[in-house]
Motif scaffolding. Sequence first.
Motif, mmCIF file in Angstrom:
data_model
loop_
_atom_site.group_PDB
_atom_site.id
_atom_site.type_symbol
_atom_site.label_atom_id
_atom_site.label_comp_id
_atom_site.label_asym_id
_atom_site.label_seq_id
_atom_site.Cartn_x
_atom_site.Cartn_y
_atom_site.Cartn_z
ATOM 1 N N HIS A 1 2.613 6.688 5.252
ATOM 2 C CA HIS A 1 2.268 5.275 5.103
ATOM 3 C C HIS A 1 3.407 4.375 5.568
ATOM 4 N N MET B 1 2.886 11.992 1.959
ATOM 5 C CA MET B 1 1.913 10.915 1.961
ATOM 6 C C MET B 1 2.603 9.560 2.089
ATOM 7 N N ILE B 2 3.625 9.331 1.306
ATOM 8 C CA ILE B 2 4.316 8.042 1.339
ATOM 9 C C ILE B 2 5.026 7.856 2.675
ATOM 10 N N ASN C 1 -6.458 3.974 2.301
ATOM 11 C CA ASN C 1 -6.034 5.385 2.263
ATOM 12 C C ASN C 1 -4.980 5.619 1.189
ATOM 13 N N LEU C 2 -4.075 4.639 1.007
ATOM 14 C CA LEU C 2 -3.058 4.769 -0.033
ATOM 15 C C LEU C 2 -3.702 4.754 -1.418
ATOM 16 N N THR C 3 -4.692 3.892 -1.616
ATOM 17 C CA THR C 3 -5.397 3.840 -2.884
ATOM 18 C C THR C 3 -6.135 5.144 -3.176
ATOM 19 N N ALA D 1 4.940 1.412 -1.387
ATOM 20 C CA ALA D 1 3.999 1.263 -0.281
ATOM 21 C C ALA D 1 2.994 0.153 -0.570
ATOM 22 N N HIS D 2 2.553 0.028 -1.829
ATOM 23 C CA HIS D 2 1.653 -1.069 -2.197
ATOM 24 C C HIS D 2 2.336 -2.419 -1.999
ATOM 25 N N PRO E 1 3.546 5.525 -5.193
ATOM 26 C CA PRO E 1 3.045 4.636 -4.142
ATOM 27 C C PRO E 1 3.323 3.163 -4.382
ATOM 28 N N TRP F 1 -4.056 0.599 3.437
ATOM 29 C CA TRP F 1 -4.065 0.331 2.006
ATOM 30 C C TRP F 1 -5.182 1.103 1.303
ATOM 31 N N ASP G 1 5.694 11.290 -5.590
ATOM 32 C CA ASP G 1 5.007 10.380 -4.680
ATOM 33 C C ASP G 1 4.604 9.133 -5.446
ATOM 34 N N TYR H 1 2.473 -3.163 1.737
ATOM 35 C CA TYR H 1 1.174 -3.606 2.248
ATOM 36 C C TYR H 1 0.892 -5.041 1.817
#
Length: 111
Positions: A56, A52-53, A104-106, A17-18, A14, A102, A12, A21
Amino acid sequence: MISTTSERVSIDDPSLAHLLYALMSAFPIFFLPTLVGLFINLGQRTSCSGDMISSHLRWQRHSIIGFMLMGGIGLSLTQIWLSSIVYSIAILWFCHRIVKGWLNLTDGAAV
């Protein structure tokens, strides 16, 4: 002895995804980074392995498509006051989705 088992490893990471965002948050300057983020997101839809990814990426797709739909509704309205209300609601909703996703991703949580 060397073991050669071929298990599927789920990483995973991220960072994509970052990046997406960040592209989404550039929408007030130009809408082009948001569209680039959508195309990258659509390209990564099948290759994402982590829950998780993938949640997102789905959240980002729904956010961008919803924002485009609300923008299209605002564009189709003929009254300027009504159109500006729809645009304002769309911008606030989209900003909320960016911030919530963002954060939640953090935190490492799925959306």
